[in-house]
Design a protein around this motif. Structure first.
Motif, mmCIF file in Angstrom:
data_model
loop_
_atom_site.group_PDB
_atom_site.id
_atom_site.type_symbol
_atom_site.label_atom_id
_atom_site.label_comp_id
_atom_site.label_asym_id
_atom_site.label_seq_id
_atom_site.Cartn_x
_atom_site.Cartn_y
_atom_site.Cartn_z
ATOM 1 N N ARG A 42 0.830 -1.176 0.036
ATOM 2 C CA ARG A 42 -0.037 0.095 0.248
ATOM 3 C C ARG A 42 0.777 1.292 0.107
ATOM 4 O O ARG A 42 0.337 2.178 -0.778
ATOM 5 N N LYS A 43 1.666 1.285 0.795
ATOM 6 C CA LYS A 43 2.709 2.307 0.820
ATOM 7 C C LYS A 43 3.419 2.707 -0.474
ATOM 8 O O LYS A 43 3.714 3.601 -0.902
ATOM 9 N N LYS A 46 1.058 3.993 -3.071
ATOM 10 C CA LYS A 46 0.804 5.483 -2.768
ATOM 11 C C LYS A 46 2.100 6.426 -3.419
ATOM 12 O O LYS A 46 1.955 7.470 -3.910
ATOM 13 N N ALA A 50 1.956 9.281 -6.320
ATOM 14 C CA ALA A 50 2.430 10.595 -5.946
ATOM 15 C C ALA A 50 3.480 11.032 -6.958
ATOM 16 O O ALA A 50 3.332 12.155 -7.369
#
Length: 64
Positions: A42-43, A46, A50
């Motif tokens: 998940r990190k 993200k 970005a």
């Protein structure tokens, strides 16, 4: 790394003996490994999203 954690969790669950009173430790270890892999993914997603938003996009029509 994530695949290693998931593979390790799967291996622990397959090799654990459910008749032994310490089987909960194997299940706990497998769950922590799987959750760590999910959090990492998940990190990573993200961060990738970005960085792709920050890249300038060239929308001007090209001259031929």
């Amino acid at each position: 790394m994530c695949l290693v954690c998931i593979a390790f969790a799967s291996w622990v669950l397959k090799t654990a003996n459910p008749q032994v009173g310490d089987a909960w430790k194997a299940v706990l270890l497998a769950n922590v490994s799987a959750l760590s892999a999910i959090r990492y993914l998940r990190k990573y997603v993200k961060i990738e999203a970005a960085t792709s938003e920050k890249k300038p996009r060239d929308t001007t029509p090209s001259e031929s």
